[in-house]
Write an enzyme that holds these catalytic residues in place. Structure first.
Site, PDB file in Angstrom:
ATOM      1  N   ASP A 177      -2.061  -1.502  -5.746  1.00 18.57           N
ATOM      2  CA  ASP A 177      -2.528  -0.362  -5.093  1.00 18.57           C
ATOM      3  C   ASP A 177      -3.178   0.698  -6.308  1.00 18.57           C
ATOM      4  O   ASP A 177      -2.139   1.322  -6.623  1.00 18.57           O
ATOM      5  CB  ASP A 177      -1.525   0.278  -4.150  1.00 18.57           C
ATOM      6  N   LYS A 207       0.611  -1.172   0.044  1.00 15.48           N
ATOM      7  CA  LYS A 207      -0.093  -0.029  -0.039  1.00 15.48           C
ATOM      8  C   LYS A 207       0.864   1.193  -0.058  1.00 15.48           C
ATOM      9  O   LYS A 207       2.153   1.232   0.316  1.00 15.48           O
ATOM     10  CB  LYS A 207      -0.787   0.010   1.148  1.00 15.48           C
ATOM     11  N   CYS A 208       0.338   2.400  -0.480  1.00 15.40           N
ATOM     12  CA  CYS A 208       0.911   3.639  -0.226  1.00 15.40           C
ATOM     13  C   CYS A 208       1.364   3.825   1.078  1.00 15.40           C
ATOM     14  O   CYS A 208       0.746   3.597   1.899  1.00 15.40           O
ATOM     15  CB  CYS A 208      -0.006   4.729  -0.832  1.00 15.40           C
ATOM     16  N   PRO A 209       2.847   4.436   1.106  1.00 18.87           N
ATOM     17  CA  PRO A 209       3.538   5.056  -0.187  1.00 18.87           C
ATOM     18  C   PRO A 209       4.719   3.751  -0.508  1.00 18.87           C
ATOM     19  O   PRO A 209       5.573   4.124  -1.139  1.00 18.87           O
ATOM     20  CB  PRO A 209       3.989   6.158   0.470  1.00 18.87           C
TER      21      PRO A 209
END
Length: 80
Positions: free
Chosen positions: A44, A17-19
């Site tokens: 993502d 997932k981000c980042p």
């Protein structure tokens, strides 16, 4: 992508997932020579905007951004 282009490194960021996809790509780009190519695979959806912003910030080039069945594929060229 042309068959004559050689991918210098491929980064599998699926499930992250981000980042994290962008952070791992930043680290991977350090090992790639100027003008070299990095392919990133991610799942993502926010990675699309993240990689656009990443390239604006670093000066690297986003050559390809594609999605197929929830898999996002990015092709980055390191600035010369």
């Amino acid at each position: 992508m042309s068959d004559t282009q050689k991918i210098d490194q491929e980064l599998d960021a699926r499930g992250l997932k981000c980042p994290l996809p962008v952070l791992k790509a930043r680290k991977a780009m350090k090992a790639i020579p100027p003008g070299g190519l990095l392919r990133v695979l991610a799942t993502d959806p926010s990675a699309v905007e993240d990689f656009q912003a990443f390239c604006r910030t670093t000066g690297d080039h986003l050559l390809e951004s594609a999605e197929e069945q929830g898999l996002y594929r990015f092709l980055l060229r390191k600035k010369a």
